[in-house]
Scaffold this motif. Structure first.
Motif, PDB file in Angstrom:
ATOM      1  N   ALA A   1      32.955  37.567  39.794  1.00  0.00           N
ATOM      2  CA  ALA A   1      32.538  38.967  39.826  1.00  0.00           C
ATOM      3  C   ALA A   1      31.115  39.075  39.296  1.00  0.00           C
ATOM      4  O   ALA A   1      30.659  38.233  38.521  1.00  0.00           O
ATOM      5  CB  ALA A   1      33.475  39.825  38.985  1.00  0.00           C
TER       6      ALA A   1
ATOM      7  N   ALA B   1      34.882  45.197  37.512  1.00  0.00           N
ATOM      8  CA  ALA B   1      35.799  44.466  38.392  1.00  0.00           C
ATOM      9  C   ALA B   1      37.160  45.144  38.421  1.00  0.00           C
ATOM     10  O   ALA B   1      37.777  45.291  39.480  1.00  0.00           O
ATOM     11  CB  ALA B   1      35.915  43.018  37.923  1.00  0.00           C
TER      12      ALA B   1
ATOM     13  N   ALA C   1      36.982  48.234  40.482  1.00  0.00           N
ATOM     14  CA  ALA C   1      36.827  47.978  41.906  1.00  0.00           C
ATOM     15  C   ALA C   1      38.099  47.413  42.525  1.00  0.00           C
ATOM     16  O   ALA C   1      38.402  47.678  43.680  1.00  0.00           O
ATOM     17  CB  ALA C   1      35.658  47.017  42.138  1.00  0.00           C
ATOM     18  N   GLN C   2      38.829  46.655  41.752  1.00  0.00           N
ATOM     19  CA  GLN C   2      39.878  45.845  42.339  1.00  0.00           C
ATOM     20  C   GLN C   2      41.274  46.204  41.835  1.00  0.00           C
ATOM     21  O   GLN C   2      42.263  45.922  42.507  1.00  0.00           O
ATOM     22  CB  GLN C   2      39.561  44.373  42.018  1.00  0.00           C
ATOM     23  CG  GLN C   2      40.297  43.373  42.880  1.00  0.00           C
ATOM     24  CD  GLN C   2      40.021  41.953  42.408  1.00  0.00           C
ATOM     25  OE1 GLN C   2      38.896  41.613  42.044  1.00  0.00           O
ATOM     26  NE2 GLN C   2      41.050  41.125  42.379  1.00  0.00           N
TER      27      GLN C   2
ATOM     28  N   ILE D   1      44.476  40.911  38.756  1.00  0.00           N
ATOM     29  CA  ILE D   1      43.093  40.492  38.967  1.00  0.00           C
ATOM     30  C   ILE D   1      42.833  39.217  38.167  1.00  0.00           C
ATOM     31  O   ILE D   1      43.373  39.048  37.068  1.00  0.00           O
ATOM     32  CB  ILE D   1      42.117  41.618  38.538  1.00  0.00           C
ATOM     33  CG1 ILE D   1      40.664  41.232  38.841  1.00  0.00           C
ATOM     34  CG2 ILE D   1      42.269  41.952  37.069  1.00  0.00           C
ATOM     35  CD1 ILE D   1      39.675  42.374  38.601  1.00  0.00           C
TER      36      ILE D   1
ATOM     37  N   THR E   1      32.209  34.969  47.632  1.00  0.00           N
ATOM     38  CA  THR E   1      31.837  35.898  48.693  1.00  0.00           C
ATOM     39  C   THR E   1      30.746  35.241  49.545  1.00  0.00           C
ATOM     40  O   THR E   1      30.080  34.306  49.088  1.00  0.00           O
ATOM     41  CB  THR E   1      31.278  37.200  48.105  1.00  0.00           C
ATOM     42  OG1 THR E   1      30.093  36.870  47.373  1.00  0.00           O
ATOM     43  CG2 THR E   1      32.279  37.858  47.158  1.00  0.00           C
TER      44      THR E   1
END
Lengths: 360, 805
Positions: free
Chosen positions: A128, A184, A187-188, A192, B495
């Motif tokens: 992240a 993070a 967002a997620q 996690i 990513t």
């Protein structure tokens, strides 16, 4: 007119005596050319009776083949000799250096970040990221560090200047990678697993401190993760990272506003002979801070602490790079001295992986 | 926080050895930073007797002493040693402290060697208090009572064998800033029993002549409770030896009995107190916010100017003390003080922290009040200190005066033993969990736990879990594997952008660049050269004038690094960095870029004449190589970039007018001069996130299209005007036949005076190779000629170029 045996003797001698390809060609023309001695002799075959032709024909053909072979052999010999002579003249001093090839390097921090990624990816952690300039909410409040908390003062924070009339609390240069936890989670959501490596900033500059350095944050949230899982993850990480099978970690109760319970983690090591050896000896060296994520922090990340729980940890990347690779001085990390970059840097093809090992 | 083992044992009944106590402290979260065991320093000094002291034959001030020592301890065979001693009190029969040869003397830092002093041998030393660092006394050697046990270790006899322990206390544990709090933790761990403590109130013999009031503005927040009393007729001499020894052991200088007593309670019970000379207080005491501008000469020999709102204690004459932080010198106690006013107050931590920070005072009182002392102990602390003052200094105590009340800190949190087990991952029986909390002073009512008044840090269920885990010992925690998020081979986690960043970095290293990491902040002048340095990216509190603004570009940092390397004699450099640059001061106003900088020559000098200065085409090739490595689509070259580049020797690789993938070129000579870099210097900057991601990811490659038919190459040399760009010729030629022309490549440029001499002023020649790939049959010569004619025609139309004759 000479007989076959005289021709043979004469031209074989001439072939052997030809000193260069031109002389040899002259011999060939003289013997085997259209008007050469052997060719003329062959023309005489037409005027012979059948009986004589029976013996003379094969004899002449054999002579032709023999001379032809001798000329070829002689030619090859001359060519070899010519080549040898040329090669002898082409002698070069091979002790001269080769043409320079560029060799670049990666900074140890980049290398260690990739090592971290390789290890934690195997345990399901993604990478992240977050901004370097942070609001004080993300850097402090969301991490359970209210404005008056003594820990805020201990962070030696860099603040961004505010324009006149802008009454918002000043933004900060993030003092740790922990705000990435909050971003993070927001967002997620849960579950996690992330690590967040990156630059952090503190107003501190002396022998062992630089105003910018690197941290990696780890965060794992699930239904039933415990501190015992945290210890396992860190043990596995240290074993893999330091490439030592017998690592031993010691958890010590401590305090961080964003975790509860909190533990500082020491690693068993030896400093015998001034050299650090991980996994042996009687010394303990602090390498990271960790703990179970505080319910307030989960809530700030939009995660219900009644349903989810998990752990977080943080450590200095420059520091573990120094420990692993025996780099003595933190300040040199940011001085870009070419001699240092070459000595402590890594080759472009030193790609850390679990199959081949993290380091060469 | 420092304390000694014997001090700890005032509160903790324990047989545990020192090492067990130290291990437990660290494990409990009270990390041991340092242990000073006097036996390590002073174990070699033993008690000895001077059999006879006579005048040195050759020195007026020296005496020759025959000393009776016991090298194997008391009660063993004595050994006589000759010592030359310069102390005026060295005399026959003196019992003192002897150091044999080989001893390190802490007070002087000297290792004793056998010596000859003015012709006489000396084999040891009789020591002063200062040489042992047990007192300041250096007028003579230590003179012990005649019945002191000969041969015994001095520290054992003098009660100095008391290890000092220094622990790091985390900000959440104010209770551990008192020895009793530390003892409580150890007792809860099972290392002994917390000794009971009873504090009896001291009855007042008279009404307190000083009244106290808290300004209403501060009663809610600031000073909830202020208590005090006068004690008359005290004698303020030196404090007793045991108290002085304790304070000295933790690094405090004994001052006087009254001051030492307040310091003692600060460390013993985390109860800072203050004593005023009551004779110097005019009228009554008032706790109020400062008006601003007042000045106070404080007890730490500094004078403070107060800002409006800072909490102070004033009498009728003015400010006498900065509340909870530092007292004033004018009303401080002296040796002549006979009447004192003893203050015990509870101050609000946030208010204390704000004032302490603003005034930059770091006192033991501030340190404790801002972390939070036990509010309920304000009164008992006053009583305990009164009792000690009466005991050590005499006098009579008044009644207690006070304003405010003990703030109500009672609260409770759900206590769930199962949650402890789940969160910590350690099987701690419920009974043990309850016993732990009780031992720490929590009151348990069913499934609710009430924290004790001395634990302001306990603010929720999670804190209860931490207490139980801490006392149970995290060192004993057994690791437990964590399952992968899903079974099987781990999935990739990076990513596409993260993979790009890695690819860019490794490609640059492969191209010969050395990676640097430079600071994210640079000086304003360097930032301005690159269009940065505005107030939006200015730091409010930079650490140096070289680090005032967030960088707008990676080049200034790399150029400065290059300049440093050049001064070290490194002329040829290829440096790169991948990192954030800043467009503004808001979170997210940053982009990730990769910048490579080449300076000097492309390589070292060699015998093959391959050395050449770096030029703009190195930078272009670098940029294109890195773009290819990150999977960027083919980009077009645009002339010109920003102000930091050479205006005629720089360009950008773009996908469109607004979509710049990379810039490259020579660095502007003015920039080089400003940053003290010797050129040539070429560079490129790549915007890692700018290139669009491929729409759909597939591992399948398109089928390979190759022809069995022979490709044909034709070369053309065009004469064009000098300002015609090669790209124009290439584009025109490429357009001559879209199906047959496979590629067009420039292979020569002929320019400069020689070219002009041949082709006319303002002309140059560009030579290209056009490669034709037949598709379905071999081309006839006529077809090839037709394409060639179209190439010439197209180039002529587009650039005015003609075939070179």
């Amino acid at each position: 007119m000479e007989g076959v045996s005289e021709l043979r003797e004469r031209y074989l001698a001439e072939v052997a005596a030809a000193a260069d390809p031109a002389a040899l060609e002259a011999v060939r023309l003289a013997a085997l050319g259209k008007k050469g001695a052997v060719s003329l002799k062959m023309r005489e075959l037409g005027g012979m009776d059948a009986e004589a032709r029976k013996t003379a024909g094969p004899a002449l053909n054999a002579l032709k083949d023999e001379l032809d072979a001798a000329i070829r052999a002689r030619r090859a010999g001359l060519e070899d000799a010519a080549l040898d002579a040329r090669l002898a003249a082409e002698w070069l001093d091979v002790t001269l250096p080769g043409r320079p090839r560029p060799t670049g390097t990666l900074h140890p921090v980049s290398q260690v970040m990739e090592e971290l990624t390789a290890i934690f990816a195997d345990m399901g952690f993604a990478v992240a990221e977050g901004p370097q300039v942070e609001s004080d909410w993300f850097n402090f409040d969301a991490l359970n560090i209210p404005p008056e908390h003594p820990a805020r003062q201990e962070h030696d924070t860099f603040f961004m200047a505010r324009a006149d009339g802008d009454d918002r609390p000043p933004h900060v240069l993030r003092t740790h990678t922990s705000p990435v936890q909050i971003r993070a989670m927001q967002a997620q959501g849960a579950p996690i697993r992330v690590i967040a490596p990156g630059r952090v900033y503190r107003m501190d500059m002396d022998q062992t401190h630089t105003p910018m350095f690197h941290q990696v944050e780890g965060l794992a949230i699930d239904r039933d993760l415990s501190m015992a899982n945290l210890k396992w993850v860190l043990e596995e990480f240290c074993r893999a990272f330091f490439e030592v099978d017998g690592v031993e970690l010691r958890f010590r109760a401590s305090h961080f506003p964003f975790t509860e319970p909190s533990a500082e983690v020491d690693i068993r090591c030896s400093w015998a002979g001034g050299q650090l050896k991980i996994g042996e000896g009687d010394s303990w060296m602090e390498i990271l801070g960790s703990g179970m994520v505080h319910p307030h922090v989960l809530r700030a990340g939009g995660i219900d602490p009644e349903k989810w729980q998990g752990f977080a940890f943080g450590m200095g990347i420059d520091r573990i790079a120094m420990l692993k690779y025996g780099i003595p001085d933190l300040r040199a990390f940011f001085e870009s001295d070419l001699r240092w970059l070459r000595h402590y840097g890594f080759s472009a093809l030193d790609m850390p992986g679990l199959a081949g090992g993290l380091s060469r | 926080m420092k304390f000694t083992l014997s001090w700890l044992k005032d509160h903790l009944e324990t047989e545990a050895p020192l090492s067990a106590i130290l291990d437990a402290l660290t494990d409990l979260g009270l990390e041991v930073e340092e242990v000073d065991d006097p036996a390590d320093r002073l174990g070699a000094f033993s008690i000895a007797r001077v059999i006879e002291a006579v005048q040195h034959p050759d020195a007026d001030r020296l005496r020759l002493c025959r000393v009776e020592t016991y090298p194997d301890g008391p009660g063993t065979a004595p050994q006589e040693v000759q010592v030359v001693c310069g102390a005026p009190n060295a005399r026959t029969g003196l019992v003192g402290v002897f150091a044999p040869v080989g001893t390190h003397i802490p007070g002087t830092g000297v290792d004793l060697k056998p010596g000859v002093i003015r012709g006489v041998e000396s084999n040891g030393m009789l020591c002063s208090g200062r040489e042992l660092e047990v007192s300041e006394d250096h007028d003579g050697i230590l003179d012990l009572p005649a019945d002191a046990p000969l041969g015994a270790r001095y520290i054992d006899w003098a009660g100095l064998n008391d290890p000092m322990i220094y622990i790091k206390v985390t900000p959440n544990r104010p209770d551990a800033l008192g020895v009793r709090g530390i003892a409580r933790d150890l007792a809860a761990r099972g290392l002994g029993r917390l000794k009971p403590r009873a504090i009896a109130p001291v009855p007042g013999a008279f009404a307190c002549p000083v009244s106290v009031t808290i300004d209403p503005a501060l009663k809610e927040r600031g000073c909830p409770l202020f208590m005090g009393r006068v004690i008359r007729g005290v004698t303020n001499g030196p404090s007793p030896a045991w108290l002085q020894a304790r304070l000295r052991a933790i690094g405090l200088r004994p001052i006087s009995a009254l001051v030492d007593i307040t310091n003692f309670f600060t460390f013993d019970l985390n109860r800072p107190l203050h004593v005023f000379d009551a004779g110097l207080i005019r009228g009554s005491l008032r706790i109020h916010p400062a008006a601003g501008g007042e000045e106070l000469a404080a007890l730490n020999d500094k004078t403070y100017r107060l800002a409006p709102g800072m909490m102070v204690i004033s009498d009728d004459a003015g400010v006498e003390s900065i509340a909870g932080i530092v007292g004033g010198a004018p009303s401080g106690v002296t040796e002549g003080t006979t009447d004192v006013f003893l203050e015990s107050a509870y101050w609000d931590p946030i208010t204390i922290a704000a004032t302490g920070r603003a005034l930059k005072v770091n006192s033991d009182a501030r340190y404790r009040f801002e972390r939070g002392v036990d509010p309920a102990f304000t009164g008992p602390g006053l009583e305990a200190a009164t009792a000690m003052i009466l005991e050590l200094c005499g006098g009579t105590a008044s009644e207690v005066v006070s304003d405010g009340a003990v703030p109500d800190t009672d609260r409770s949190y759900a206590f769930d033993p199962a949650r402890v087990v789940s969160l910590v991952g350690m099987d701690i029986p419920e009974d043990d969990q309850r016993a732990t909390l009780t031992a720490l002073g929590f009151r348990l009512e069913g499934d609710r736990a009430h924290p004790p008044t001395w634990r302001p840090d306990i603010l929720g269920e999670a804190d209860l879990i931490e207490e139980v885990a801490r006392i149970a010992s995290l060192t004993k925690l057994a690791a437990r594997p964590m399952a992968r998020p899903q079974p099987g081979v781990p999935r990739p986690v990076l990513t596409p952008m993260q993979r790009r960043e890695g690819a860019a970095r490794r490609t640059m290293a492969a191209l010969g660049f050395n990676e640097c990491i430079t600071y994210s902040f640079i000086d304003a002048d360097a930032a301005a050269l690159f269009g940065g340095g505005s107030d939006a990216v200015r730091l409010e509190n930079p650490i140096s004038s070289e680090m005032t603004h967030l960088r707008p570009d990676l080049l200034p940092g790399l150029l400065r690094a290059a300049a440093r390397n050049q001064t070290r004699g490194q002329g040829d450099l290829a440096l790169f960095e991948v990192g954030p640059v800043f467009t503004g001061g808001e979170p997210g106003e940053e982009t990730l870029v990769a910048t490579g900088l080449r300076i000097g020559h492309a390589g070292p000098r060699d015998p093959h004449a391959s050395r050449r200065p770096v030029d703009v085409f190195d930078a272009r090739a670098d940029a294109e190589a890195v773009l290819a490595a990150i999977g960027a689509p083919a980009a077009r070259i645009w002339r010109g970039t920003g102000p930091a580049w050479h205006p005629g020797r720089s360009g950008a690789l773009r996908l469109g007018p607004k979509l710049t993938l990379a810039e490259f070129g020579e660095v502007h000579p003015r920039v080089l001069a400003a940053l003290d870099v010797k050129g040539p210097a070429v560079a490129f900057t790549l915007h890692i996130a700018a290139a669009p991601l491929p729409r759909a990811r597939t591992t399948t490659r398109p089928a390979l299209a190759v022809s069995d038919l022979q490709a044909v190459e034709r070369d053309f040399a065009f004469v064009v005007a000098s300002d015609i760009e090669a790209q124009a010729v290439l584009t025109a030629a490429q357009g001559a036949d879209k199906t047959l022309i496979d590629s067009v490549r420039l292979f020569d440029e002929f320019t400069g005076p020689k070219a002009e001499a041949q082709m006319g002023e303002g002309r140059k020649s560009l030579a290209i190779t056009v490669r034709l790939q037949p598709r379905d049959r071999t081309l006839t010569e006529a077809e090839i000629e037709a394409v060639a004619a179209r190439v010439v025609d197209k180039v002529a139309k587009a650039t005015g170029g003609t075939l070179r004759g």
